[in-house]
Scaffold this motif. Structure first.
Motif: not given
Length: 594
Positions: A39-40, A44-46, A57-58, A366-368
């Motif tokens: 989700i956005y 940020y995307v979470y 996590l962001r 996709l790394k938090p």
């Protein structure tokens, strides 16, 4: 069939991860759990929920990547998710007489639209796009939930007597169109949902085998086996949701097949209910030499010959040691050569996978967000790889590893792998990166749902190929897709690949294709057109039409040329013998001629 063994456990009633009313836990129009999605929000995307390591996590790198690669503005409101409009779907096509006959079986059933729609599809791009934008032309007329083998026998006998179609339904994760109802089928269609057939009937510790009903879900099977100190070791990407019967029906493969084997290596015995009776062997032995192995008639049959009800598979004690690893290579070709050498020496760990540069970069987005100290460590690693070792960030690729076994065995295996890797300029990149790369597999499937809300369609497809053609195949397929995208006006797209499994004579290659379809027509048709060009090139390069996704309806165009006309006729002869009335009219593999 019974066994006489004092060390036998069973039956075991399993609490299923997937309830009868699937929509209570799983998305009806997407992948996976209702509470898990990209989700956005707040810039940020979470990834929502806490079922996966990246939950809550962001993901600070996603926004920039999707703008640069796919030209979408993720800050804009996404498309509103569709609501199931029951009025758009036809009422059940079933006579009062046949409905009464089904009710008299005393087996749980439903004719509700939601239950029927949920079992009208798998997880293809066509399926997901249709659920969000249209309706299926044909859906099952009734859903039945048998609870045991005998229930299935009753259903099949009734269907055969009254000329009703049966389409078996397991976990609903098919990506081949296998469970879709043929649009031109005029007869009543039963969706036979095996989810309530999920018991472990017995476990034989002395012979290391277990008998399960076919509807048991992968994660449930592993959880219950783990309580007793065992594992099947079969872990396909979909194992959270796919069923044992589905694995057998599609000749599935798992991420840890190097140690535990593919499904054909695990299966000891299968029981399948056909319209002409029950097909099974009369004994539980490790091998038979009595003509063709009928297990292989069942495996890969994709619901077209009968319903798999019970399966006996091999199990192993839980491994003493489990350890991850990763290796960075200067380029994809050297990584493939390393994998070839590992396979040649037959020292593969439980899992060994190689991401190309494009997928490596995709994984990085996709790394938090991590702590300051973690960022420093990552910076040092990046400096070492790119400056001291001289690796080009636009060429380098990463191999992820999973070792399982005894501690001594794992240490020996690690030394072998890292020694071979050094011959091809491979540099160890740590356990953390290996674990992250392995577990990331389970969340990648969720990305498509977010993409669909921003006019991006995406899908994966796979093949197996001889070693000497692997690098050429990847290069040619990427070039073919690039040229086709340009020809039809697709200007923003991604195509990446990875090698996922290795054998003596070849390897498995996955491709991931996605593109922005804004203002360029029907995206599903365009995607199918691009993938068809890619599949033709795969075959021209010596690759297969599928390694483990099966044929279904999506790839049946290439089935005759794969098995020969004689092979098709042999399949149809088997179909005629087991299902003379074409009760299992899935139209998978080849359109039915019966």
């Amino acid at each position: 069939m019974s066994i006489h063994n004092p060390e036998k456990h069973g039956p075991i009633v399993v609490e299923s991860a997937i309830p009868k009313n699937r929509q209570e836990l799983l998305k009806w129009n997407g992948w996976g759990y209702n509470d898990s999605m990209f989700i956005y929000k707040d810039g940020y995307v979470y990834f929502s929920g806490k079922r996966y390591p990246i939950g809550e996590l962001r993901l600070p790198h996603v926004k920039e990547w999707v703008i640069d690669t796919l030209n979408i503005d993720i800050t804009k409101p996404p498309k509103t998710l569709a609501v199931l409009e029951e009025s758009k779907y036809p009422k059940p096509n079933i006579t009062p007489e046949n409905l009464k006959n089904i009710i008299d079986l005393n087996i749980s059933y439903s004719t509700k639209v939601m239950d029927r729609v949920l079992r009208a599809h798998g997880q293809t791009l066509h399926d997901m796009f249709t659920l969000r934008n249209s309706v299926f032309e044909r859906i099952p007329d009734i859903v039945l939930w048998p609870k045991c083998h005998n229930d299935v026998v009753k259903i099949v006998n009734l269907a055969n007597e009254h000329n009703i179609v049966i389409i078996p339904f397991g976990g609903g994760t098919a990506v081949s169109g296998a469970v879709e109802c043929p649009n031109n089928e005029q007869r009543s269609i039963i969706s036979l949902d095996t989810s309530q057939m999920n018991r472990i009937l017995w476990l034989d510790k002395a012979n290391l085998i277990v008998c399960c009903e076919s509807g048991i879900i992968g994660q449930d099977l592993e959880r219950e086996l783990g309580k007793l100190g065992f594992t099947s070791g079969h872990e396909p990407d979909s194992y959270e949701f796919s069923s044992l019967g589905g694995w057998v029906a599609t000749r599935a493969s798992g991420m840890k097949k190097n140690v535990y084997g593919n499904i054909e290596d695990l299966v000891v015995h299968v029981k399948m209910v056909t319209a002409n009776g029950v097909l099974e062997k009369n004994c539980l032995v490790p091998r038979l030499s009595c003509g063709p192995d009928f297990n292989h008639i069942v495996m890969g049959s994709e619901g077209s010959l009968g319903v798999i009800t019970e399966v006996v598979i091999k199990i192993r004690p839980l491994p003493e040691c489990r350890k991850y690893g990763s290796i960075v290579f200067p380029n994809f070709e050297l990584g493939v050569k390393c994998m070839r050498e590992i396979a040649k020496n037959r020292c593969q760990p439980a899992s060994v996978r190689l991401m190309d540069n494009d997928q490596f970069k995709f994984g990085l987005i996709l790394k938090p967000e991590e702590s300051y100290s973690s960022l420093i460590v990552d910076g040092i690693k990046k400096f070492y790889i790119t400056k001291i070792k001289g690796f080009d960030p636009d060429q380098m690729c990463v191999m992820t590893l999973l070792f399982e076994g005894g501690e001594k065995e794992v240490k020996i295996n690690e030394r072998q792998i890292y020694s071979i890797a050094s011959q091809f300029k491979g540099v160890p990149a740590g356990e953390k990166n290996g674990e992250r790369g392995y577990t990331l597999t389970f969340v990648i499937a969720y990305i498509r749902d977010l993409a669909l809300q921003y006019d991006v369609v995406a899908e994966s497809f796979e093949t197996s190929v001889p070693w000497d053609r692997a690098v050429t195949l990847v290069k040619n397929v990427k070039q073919t897709i690039t040229e086709e995208c340009k020809r039809i006006g697709v200007s923003h797209f991604m195509i990446n690949s990875r090698v996922t499994q290795t054998y003596d004579a070849g390897c498995v290659i996955y491709f991931y294709l996605g593109f922005n379809h804004s203002n360029i027509g029907d995206p599903v048709t365009l995607h199918h057109q691009i993938e068809t060009k890619a599949r033709d090139e795969i075959i021209a390069c010596g690759g297969s039409i599928s390694h483990h996704h099966g044929v279904g309806k999506l790839r049946r165009k290439w089935y005759p040329s794969t098995v020969s006309n004689v092979g098709v006729n042999l399949y149809l002869a088997t179909k005629q013998e087991l299902d003379p009335k074409n009760i299992f009219a899935t139209n998978n593999l080849v359109p039915s001629k019966l």
